[in-house]
Scaffold this active site. Structure first.
Site, short mmCIF file in Angstrom:
data_model
loop_
_atom_site.label_atom_id
_atom_site.label_comp_id
_atom_site.label_asym_id
_atom_site.label_seq_id
_atom_site.Cartn_x
_atom_site.Cartn_y
_atom_site.Cartn_z
N ASP A 532 0.55 -1.31 -0.06
CA ASP A 532 -0.35 -0.13 -0.14
C ASP A 532 0.57 0.91 0.04
OD1 ASP A 532 0.45 0.48 3.30
OD2 ASP A 532 -0.76 -0.95 2.98
N GLU A 612 22.13 -21.14 -18.87
CA GLU A 612 21.47 -20.53 -17.73
C GLU A 612 22.39 -19.30 -17.42
OE1 GLU A 612 17.49 -23.29 -16.15
OE2 GLU A 612 20.39 -23.75 -15.46
#
Ligand code: GLA
Length: 727
Positions: A532, A612
């Protein structure tokens, strides 16, 4: 001047660049809301209509005028007790047990700059960027003074609201409900857009027509919650991402909240947001003051993307603070999904060495380094380093990580305690428990009473002692349960404890912010359970979700983007099969999705293949190249990943000369039809060159018909397509 008082019409008008908000003090001193929408001139009181309406009472002072009723008129701050039977913003219980309040205008003041709220986060701005309006209302029978605050950020199209309530009488009263802002609409047919979810599945998009009812969202959990984001959007039925009127109310608070949208008997709409009232009963003795947390308002007639961008700019530039407001955040590797509780200093150094080879800039030691903590059943509250487990001191670990060229960060969960901890043995009364009752446990932990200053002070000192042991550049502040069993031994009025808890949390964070100005604090609550704007004042980034599956993250980040900027969204590349869903996605796609946030990794880099590792090195470079565009550019949602086969979003530079288009193939089908993704926010007359192919496209065409997303992409594949202005 953004705020204008018309002495004759008694209107108060707030102008931003593109919007206008107007209220009027009427003949009886009621503060009526007249207008919020596209920028407009003149007095809008012609919108008010008066009828004799049955069962809608009339204030005594209007005499025999039965056409005047607070039950039908639009208001700025509706209170219970003056004849308005819709949902109230303010409910007061007086010492004699009555519920009554009748606020009338007393005076107002227009000030330079933006007001601030003691102990609470709030939008900040310079004196040149903002103006403040304070409207003082009073009920001199019960002795209540309400000061309505309005902050106007003209350039950003933002209006903020908050309220200060003061007992100016002689008798105690209780605030039973305080909504920070109310928007009354006389006309218009709206949809309400809200964001619901659960742990590891936050902020799903929901759009529902406003009907005759009071639709309520909120949280009773003491935090803003995974279940509903403290954000309400109202959009006219026809509004889309690109056009139409819409309004946002973004609540700057990290505790429980309540958002309401009500269509009344006269088809009028009332939207409000504020603190959760069900467990709230705030006492005001004579002279006492209460501040309601702030709400950020914005509106536009240019659609939802534009609405979100207004909120993004406001949060990025006027809520987030400190060094990392503007600085690109370090690319981090976090130990959680790499090794959970099973690590020691040596294994972390190995992870750091791999990270350093890949160009990663920071190592974060997550949960498990303190007290007795090899699983999540013990240790919380004991904020001293478990040197036995680490095999070294924190200073030594920090020194070794820094020697590899990395910054160093740690995880904490200061608001919590395990019963199996030294702290709980010493201070069982510091944990929320109701006398005579066994508490509800969650993750086997209890919540400390942060409404108490002595508790906050103690934990603060313990955490500072740890932070002072090594060079620590980052702190992950976690909070892993919902609050229950609220009882504080130090007050008689238990109805204030949850609010005071949030003030205690903010006080702690403010002290950390001041004492360690260069430290980056990342918020977290089981991922995005306290995501928030209130937290963003202290923690400019928040771990968005414990779900790191790239495909699910496309949807979670889509929902999140309605109210919050990309710069606040913590997002990491994790291992496959994904630990939450078991799904495998290509590492390129995991990178693309994590780049729509503050980028990082959360996996054992040592277990990766050579290819990777090469890909990660390339990703980190690519993130560095685009980080400024991602953080500061305008963000556009281009598809709805809940409904479409392709997830697509773009970052467009302020100058509209750089575009980073991101596309993820969410679904594939046999004999697939082609998806065209239409860009937004480009200059129609400008030609754009795609970096990969060198091909040049018209800005207008990219926006009108879009660019084909070929099915050869394959399921879960993704592309980042970079365009620059062709000269
Ligand atoms: C929460 C967080 C995770 C991790 C764990 C540690 O679930 O969201 O990222 O830090 O706690 O216990």
């Amino acid at each position: 001047m953004s705020i204008i008082f018309d002495n004759e019409k008694r209107t108060l008008t707030l102008h931003t660049k593109d919007t206008t908000y107007q209220m009027q003090v009427d003949a009886y001193g009621f503060l009526l809301h007249l207008y919020y929408g596209n920028r407009a001139q003149g007095c809008m009181d012609y919108l008010l209509t008066y009828h004799d309406r049955g069962f809608s009472g009339n204030p005594y002072d209007v005499g025999r005028d039965r056409t005047y009723s607070m039950d039908a008129l639009p208001q700025e701050f509706p209170c219970y007790g003056n004849g308005d039977y819709r949902s109230s913003a303010l409910v007061v219980q007086n010492e004699n047990g009555t519920y009554s309040c009748d606020l009338r205008y007393k005076t107002h003041e227009i000030k330079k700059g933006k007001y601030s709220l003691p102990g609470l986060p709030a939008v900040y701005a310079s004196e040149e960027e903002a103006q403040t309006l304070e409207v003082v209302l009073e009920d001199n029978v019960i002795g209540m003074e309400a000061v309505l605050y309005y902050g106007v950020l003209e350039k950003e199209n933002i209006i903020t609201r908050s309220v200060r309530l003061r007992n100016v009488g002689s008798q105690k009263m209780y605030l039973e409900k305080v909504q920070s802002a109310c928007l009354d609409f006389l006309s218009g047919k709206f949809d309400v857009i809200n964001f619901y979810g659960r742990h590891a599945m936050e902020r799903n998009f929901q759009r529902t027509p406003v009907a005759h009812s009071n639709m309520v969202i909120g949280s009773r959990r003491g935090t803003s919650s995974h279940q509903y984001s403290p954000l309400l959007i109202l959009a006219e039925h026809k509004a889309t991402e690109k056009q139409g009127s819409c309004y946002a109310m973004n609540f700057v608070y990290s505790g429980g909240f309540k958002g309401e949208v009500e269509m009344d008997q006269f088809h009028q709409t009332r939207a409000m947001i504020g603190i959760q009232d069900e467990t709230f009963r705030y006492p005001l003795e004579a002279g006492d003051v209460f501040f309601a947390p702030e709400v950020i308002l914005t509106c536009t007639n240019k659609g939802l993307n534009h609405l979100s961008q207004n909120l993004h700019t406001c949060i990025r530039k006027h809520i987030c603070r400190g060094r990392y407001r503007d600085e690109v955040r370090p690319v981090l590797v976090n130990s959680w999904e790499a090794s959970y509780f099973q690590f020691d200093g040596e294994s972390l150094c190995r992870l750091a060495a791999h990270a350093s080879e890949a160009g990663i800039e920071m190592l974060v030691m997550d949960d498990g380094w303190f007290g007795k903590r090899d699983d999540d059943n013990s240790g919380l509250g004991d904020w001293y380093v478990n040197e036995k487990k680490l095999g070294m001191s924190l200073a030594e670990l920090s020194r070794r990580i820094h020697a590899l060229g990395l910054k160093f960060g740690i995880w904490v969960e200061p608001e919590m305690v395990n019963e199996d901890s030294d702290l709980y043995q010493k201070h069982p009364d510091w944990a929320f428990t109701i006398p005579g009752r066994k508490p509800v446990r969650a993750r086997n932990q209890l919540v400390l009473d942060f409404s108490r200053k002595d508790v906050v002070d103690y934990i603060y000192d313990q955490i500072c002692k740890v932070l002072d042991q090594g060079e620590i550049e980052y702190l992950k502040w976690d909070m892993n349960r919902s609050i229950s069993d609220v009882y504080s031994a130090v007050t008689k009025d238990q109805g204030k404890v949850l609010y005071d808890y949030v003030l205690g949390l903010y006080d702690f964070l403010e002290r950390l912010h001041n004492r360690y100005p260069d430290m980056l604090i990342e918020g977290c609550s089981g991922g995005g359970g306290r995501f928030d704007a209130g937290m963003m004042y202290y923690t400019p980034q928040i771990w968005c979700s414990d779900n790191t599956d790239a495909i699910e993250r496309v949807r979670i980040q889509y929902g999140t983007s309605f109210g919050f900027p990309i710069s606040t969204v913590g997002s990491h590349v994790s291992a496959v099969p994904n630990h939450q869903t078991g799904r495998s996605t290509p590492i390129g796609t995991r990178g693309t999705v994590a780049m729509a946030g503050t980028f990082g990794y959360e996996l054992d880099l040592g277990k990766l293949t050579f290819e990777e590792k090469e890909e990660i090195r390339r990703q980190v470079q690519s993130y560095h190249r685009f980080a400024a565009l991602i953080m500061n550019g305008n963000y556009f949602r281009l598809t709805n990943p809940f409904e479409e086969e392709v997830g697509a979003w773009a970052f467009v530079s302020e100058e509209q000369d750089q575009v980073l288009l991101n596309v993820v193939m969410l679904e594939v089908h046999g004999n697939m039809t082609t998806n065209y993704v239409r860009l937004q926010g480009l200059k129609p007359e400008t030609m754009y060159r795609e970096e990969g192919s060198g091909r040049v496209y018209s800005g207008a065409a990219l926006m009108e018909v879009g660019i084909p997303i070929l099915m050869e992409f394959g399921e879960y594949q993704s592309r980042q397509i970079y365009f620059t202005k062709a000269d």
